[in-house]
Design an enzyme around this catalytic site. Structure first.
Site, PDB file in Angstrom:
ATOM      1  N   LYS A   1       0.844  -1.198   0.000  1.00  0.00           N
ATOM      2  CA  LYS A   1       0.000   0.000   0.000  1.00  0.00           C
ATOM      3  C   LYS A   1       0.882   1.251   0.000  1.00  0.00           C
ATOM      4  CE  LYS A   1      -3.283   2.619   2.725  1.00  0.00           C
ATOM      5  NZ  LYS A   1      -4.052   2.732   3.977  1.00  0.00           N
TER       6      LYS A   1
ATOM      7  N   GLU B   1      10.888  -4.862   3.483  1.00  0.00           N
ATOM      8  CA  GLU B   1      10.922  -6.279   3.109  1.00  0.00           C
ATOM      9  C   GLU B   1      10.408  -6.482   1.684  1.00  0.00           C
ATOM     10  OE1 GLU B   1       9.430  -4.983   5.779  1.00  0.00           O
ATOM     11  OE2 GLU B   1       9.669  -6.225   7.571  1.00  0.00           O
TER      12      GLU B   1
ATOM     13  N   GLY C   1      -4.242  -1.471   5.651  1.00  0.00           N
ATOM     14  CA  GLY C   1      -3.546  -2.659   5.174  1.00  0.00           C
ATOM     15  C   GLY C   1      -4.191  -3.946   5.645  1.00  0.00           C
ATOM     16  N   ARG C   2      -4.582  -4.002   6.930  1.00  0.00           N
ATOM     17  CA  ARG C   2      -5.167  -5.236   7.473  1.00  0.00           C
ATOM     18  C   ARG C   2      -6.625  -5.407   7.072  1.00  0.00           C
ATOM     19  NH1 ARG C   2      -3.507  -1.622  10.973  1.00  0.00           N
ATOM     20  NH2 ARG C   2      -4.983  -0.541  12.363  1.00  0.00           N
TER      21      ARG C   2
ATOM     22  N   GLU D   1      -3.244  -5.418  15.604  1.00  0.00           N
ATOM     23  CA  GLU D   1      -2.748  -4.157  15.036  1.00  0.00           C
ATOM     24  C   GLU D   1      -3.832  -3.080  15.090  1.00  0.00           C
ATOM     25  OE1 GLU D   1      -1.312  -3.457  10.730  1.00  0.00           O
ATOM     26  OE2 GLU D   1       0.539  -3.877  11.814  1.00  0.00           O
TER      27      GLU D   1
ATOM     28  N   HIS E   1      -3.267 -31.588  21.244  1.00  0.00           N
ATOM     29  CA  HIS E   1      -2.059 -32.366  21.573  1.00  0.00           C
ATOM     30  C   HIS E   1      -0.896 -31.429  21.824  1.00  0.00           C
ATOM     31  CE1 HIS E   1      -4.281 -35.952  20.319  1.00  0.00           C
ATOM     32  NE2 HIS E   1      -4.805 -35.151  19.399  1.00  0.00           N
TER      33      HIS E   1
ATOM     34  N   LYS F   1      10.934   0.174  12.888  1.00  0.00           N
ATOM     35  CA  LYS F   1      11.433   0.311  11.517  1.00  0.00           C
ATOM     36  C   LYS F   1      12.565   1.331  11.465  1.00  0.00           C
ATOM     37  CE  LYS F   1       6.969  -0.676   9.312  1.00  0.00           C
ATOM     38  NZ  LYS F   1       5.858  -0.117   8.505  1.00  0.00           N
TER      39      LYS F   1
HETATM   40  O1  F6P Z   1       4.149  -2.093   9.390  1.00  0.00           O
HETATM   41  C1  F6P Z   1       2.830  -2.508   9.519  1.00  0.00           C
HETATM   42  C2  F6P Z   1       2.177  -2.420   8.157  1.00  0.00           C
HETATM   43  O2  F6P Z   1       2.030  -1.082   7.766  1.00  0.00           O
HETATM   44  C3  F6P Z   1       0.828  -3.096   8.129  1.00  0.00           C
HETATM   45  O3  F6P Z   1      -0.198  -2.289   8.652  1.00  0.00           O
HETATM   46  C4  F6P Z   1       0.698  -3.353   6.659  1.00  0.00           C
HETATM   47  O4  F6P Z   1      -0.301  -4.316   6.367  1.00  0.00           O
HETATM   48  C5  F6P Z   1       2.111  -3.863   6.335  1.00  0.00           C
HETATM   49  O5  F6P Z   1       2.968  -3.092   7.182  1.00  0.00           O
HETATM   50  C6  F6P Z   1       2.515  -3.735   4.877  1.00  0.00           C
HETATM   51  O6  F6P Z   1       2.404  -2.383   4.509  1.00  0.00           O
HETATM   52  P1  F6P Z   1       2.433  -2.031   2.921  1.00  0.00           P
HETATM   53  O7  F6P Z   1       1.224  -2.702   2.316  1.00  0.00           O
HETATM   54  O8  F6P Z   1       2.355  -0.545   2.878  1.00  0.00           O
HETATM   55  O9  F6P Z   1       3.709  -2.582   2.366  1.00  0.00           O
END
Ligand code: F6P
Length: 549
Positions: free
Chosen positions: A206, A212, A267-268, A353, A384, A512
Site C-alpha cells: 500500500k 521487506e 492494510g489489514r 494491530e 495435543h 522500523k
Molecule cells: O508495518 C505494519 C504495516 O504497515 C501493516 O499495517 C501493513 O499491512 C504492512 O505493514 C505492509 O504495509 P504495505 O502494504 O504498505 O507494504
C-alpha cells in the site's frame, strides 16, 4: 470526558463478575434446557453457538447496554458513511466500499468513490482472465504458469490465507507462491524452482515503502534479469498493487501495470482491494467476487441487525466481558478445518494491530485493558499441544471454535472424528470434571485413599471455560468472506468500546526507524556502533561472524 470505567453500567458489570464467581455453566445448562437455543445466532450461512459463555441474561443485557452507551450504532454509521474515523491519519475507513454491491454511492470528501472501485474490479477481472486464458504472454511468448506474490502484513496475510482456505476452489494450471519475509531464504526457495519466462511477479505494498517488500522485489528483478530477459521485458512480468503510484513507477513498474488502492483502506482490511489480486489469480475472478459478496452480506447484517441479534456485536461484547471484567489477556482461535489453519494468524494482525492501543481519542491513556493477544492453530492439533493449559491452567482463555459441516476430499469417518473432537472440547471446557467424579474413577485402583485423593486433585477439570462455536455449511468463498467481515466488525465494535483508534498503527514505526539505523551500521564495516551496549555487542557479533565467513 470521564472514562467508561466510571459509568454506572461498567460498575454494574463489575458486580456481575463477582456475583458469578461461585456459579458454574454446568448448572446453568442443567437448569435451563433452552440455553443453547437462546444463545445461538444464524446469519450469512453461519451459526454462532455462544451458549457456552460465562453470561447470564442480565450480564448479556448489560453488555449490550454498554454497546449502546458507547454509541456503537452511531460510530458504525460514521464509518460506513465515510467520516474521518481514523482521526490520527485524517482518513475515512471504507474497506466496506470495496464490497459495496448496494448500488449506493460512497462519498469520501464529497466524491463518490464507487466508480473507481468498480473500475479497479474490472481491471482485476480482465487481467486475471488474461493470465488464465494464456493471452497474457511472457517475454518468450509463453503463457504464465507461476505467480510470485510479494508483500507482507496485510499485503500478504489476506491473499495467502484466503487462498489457502479455499484450496478446493483453486484454478488448474496456475501456481501462486507467496513471499513475505526479508529473510533471503524465502525468496530464494521460491524463485530457484521457477522459470523467469513463465513467471509473473505481483508486488503488493500500500505504501510502496516497506523494506521487506521492496528488497524482495529487487531480488526478484535481479533474478529475472539474470535470465535471457531484458529491462524492456519487465513490463510483461511485474505488476504492482499500491496507493503510491508515483513510487511504484519510479521503482520501474509500468503505470498500466499498477493496480490502485486508496488511503481509506487500511492494510489489514485490504484483501477486498486489488491487494486481493493473488486470490483472484488463485481462484478465478468469479470465486474472488463471491468472497466480496459474502463480506457484503455480513456488512448488511452488521448494519441492520438489532444489537442483541448482531453476530459481530455479540462476539465483541463477549470479548469485552472477558478482557475487562474477568481478566482474560488472550483469545484463542481454533479452526477445526485444515484449510483454515492460517486464520488465527490473519486475525492476529486484524485484531492486535487494530486494538493493541492505549490512548483514546482525547489523547489520554486508558485505565483498562484493550486488545487481547490473539493466537491459535488448527484443531485437532492444538489438543495435543496447548489445550492442557486452557483446561487446567491458571489463566482464562476464551476460545472460538470453527467447523464446516461439509468438507471436500474427506470420508465421513475423518470428518465425524474432527467434529466430535471440536464438540467434545467445548463440552469439556464448559462442564469440566469434578474431584468427586475423578475420585470415583479411582475406586478400583490399589492406591490408598490419600493417594487417590491427591491423584483425583490432579485430574480434576475445573470447567467453566468459555467458548464460542461457529458452524458453517461449507467453507466456500462467500462464507469465508462473511467470516472475515464478521471478525473485522467484531474488532471495530471493541475499538469503539475501548475508545481507541482501530485504524492507525503508530506502534510499528519506531522499530522500523531503529532497524534502519542498525542496518546502516551493519553495512558499514569501518564504523563503531554507538547505541546501547546490548545493541552494540549484537552488531559487533554479527560483523565478526561476517568477517569469518
Ligand atoms: O508495518 C505494519 C504495516 O504497515 C501493516 O499495517 C501493513 O499491512 C504492512 O505493514 C505492509 O504495509 P504495505 O502494504 O504498505 O507494504
Amino acid at each position: 470526558m470521564a472514562s467508561v470505567t466510571q459509568t454506572a453500567l461498567w460498575q454494574e458489570l463489575k458486580k456481575h463478575a463477582l456475583d458469578i464467581e461461585n456459579q458454574h455453566m454446568r448448572d446453568w445448562f442443567a437448569k435451563d434446557n433452552q440455553r443453547a437455543e437462546r444463545y445461538t445466532l444464524n446469519t450469512c450461512g453461519m451459526t454462532l453457538d455462544f451458549s457456552k459463555n460465562l453470561i447470564t441474561q442480565e450480564i448479556l443485557d448489560n453488555l449490550l447496554k454498554l454497546a449502546s452507551q458507547q454509541q456503537v450504532a452511531e460510530k458504525r454509521q460514521a464509518m460506513f458513511g465515510g467520516e474521518t474515523v481514523n482521526y490520527t491519519e485524517q482518513r475515512s475507513v471504507l474497506h466496506t466500499a470495496l464490497r459495496n454491491f448496494s448500488g449506493e454511492p460512497v462519498l469520501v470528501d464529497g466524491k463518490d468513490v464507487m466508480p473507481e472501485v468498480l473500475a479497479t474490479q474490472e481491471k482485476i477481472k480482465s487481467f486475471v482472465e488474461s493470465i488464465h486464458s494464456g493471452s497474457h504472454k511472457g517475454f518468450t511468448g509463453k503463457a504464465i504458469s507461476d505467480v510470485v506474490a510479494i508483500g507482507i502484513g496485510g499485503s500478504f496475510l489476506g491473499p495467502k490465507i484466503m487462498s489457502e482456505a479455499l484450496k478446493p476452489y483453486w484454478k488448474e494450471g496456475l501456481n501462486v507462491h507467496f513471499v513475505a519475509n526479508v529473510d533471503g531464504c524465502h525468496i530464494h526457495d521460491v524463485l530457484s524452482q521457477l522459470d523467469a519466462e513463465t513467471t509473473l511477479i505481483v508486488m503488493s505494498s500500500k505504501s510502496f515503502g516497506t523494506q521487506e517488500t521492496l528488497q524482495n522485489t529487487l531480488s526478484a528483478k535481479a533474478w529475472f534479469l539474470s535470465s535471457e530477459a531484458t529491462q524492456a521485458d519487465i513490463a510483461k512480468h511485474f505488476i504492482a498493487v499500491s496507493s503510491n503510484v508515483k513510487a511504484a513507477t519510479e521503482f520501474g513498474i509500468a503505470e498500466e501495470n499498477i493496480f490502485p488502492m486508496w488511503d481509506w483502506v487500511g492494510g489489514r482490511y485490504s484483501l477486498w482491494s486489488a491487494i486481493g489480486l493473488p486470490i483472484a489469480l488463485t481462484l478465478g475472478y468469479d470465486n474472488y467476487y463471491q468472497l466480496l459478496q459474502g463480506a457484503h452480506e455480513m456488512d448488511k447484517h452488521f448494519v441492520e441487525a438489532p444489537l442483541s441479534e448482531n453476530m459481530p456485536v455479540i462476539m465483541a461484547m463477549l470479548g469485552v466481558w472477558y478482557s475487562n471484567f474477568l481478566g482474560a489477556q488472550s483469545h484463542v482461535l481454533l479452526p477445526y478445518y485444515h484449510y483454515l489453519r492460517g486464520f488465527p494468524a490473519y486475525v492476529q494482525q486484524l485484531d492486535m494491530e487494530s486494538n493493541g492501543k492505549s490512548v483514546n481519542e482525547s489523547g489520554d491513556f486508558v485505565d483498562y485493558t484493550t486488545g487481547p493477544v490473539i493466537w491459535g492453530s488448527e484443531g485437532t492439533n492444538g489438543q495435543h499441544s496447548f489445550h492442557q493449559l486452557i483446561h487446567q491452567g491458571q489463566v482464562l482463555i476464551p476460545a472460538d471454535f470453527m467447523l464446516p459441516l461439509r468438507v471436500p476430499n474427506q470420508d465421513y469417518t475423518h470428518h465425524a472424528m474432527l467434529a466430535s473432537n471440536c464438540f467434545g472440547q467445548t463440552q469439556a471446557l464448559m462442564q469440566g470434571k469434578t474431584f468427586e467424579e475423578c475420585y470415583a474413577d479411582l475406586s478400583e485402583s490399589t492406591l490408598s485413599d490419600s493417594e487417590k485423593a491427591v491423584l483425583a486433585k490432579h485430574k480434576t477439570m475445573p470447567g467453566n471455560k468459555p467458548s464460542n462455536t461457529i458452524l458453517f455449511e461449507q467453507l466456500d468463498p462467500k462464507t469465508l468472506g462473511s467470516l472475515v467481515a464478521l471478525y473485522e466488525h467484531k474488532v471495530f465494535v471493541q475499538g469503539v468500546i475501548w475508545g481507541v483508534n482501530s485504524f492507525d498503527q503508530w506502534g510499528v514505526e519506531l522499530g522500523k526507524v531503529l532497524g534502519n539505523a542498525v542496518l546502516d551500521e551493519l553495512q558499514d564495516e569501518q564504523s563503531e556502533p554507538d547505541f546501547d551496549s546490548s545493541t552494540n555487542q549484537l552488531i559487533s557479533r554479527f560483523k565478526q561472524s561476517l568477517s569469518k565467513a
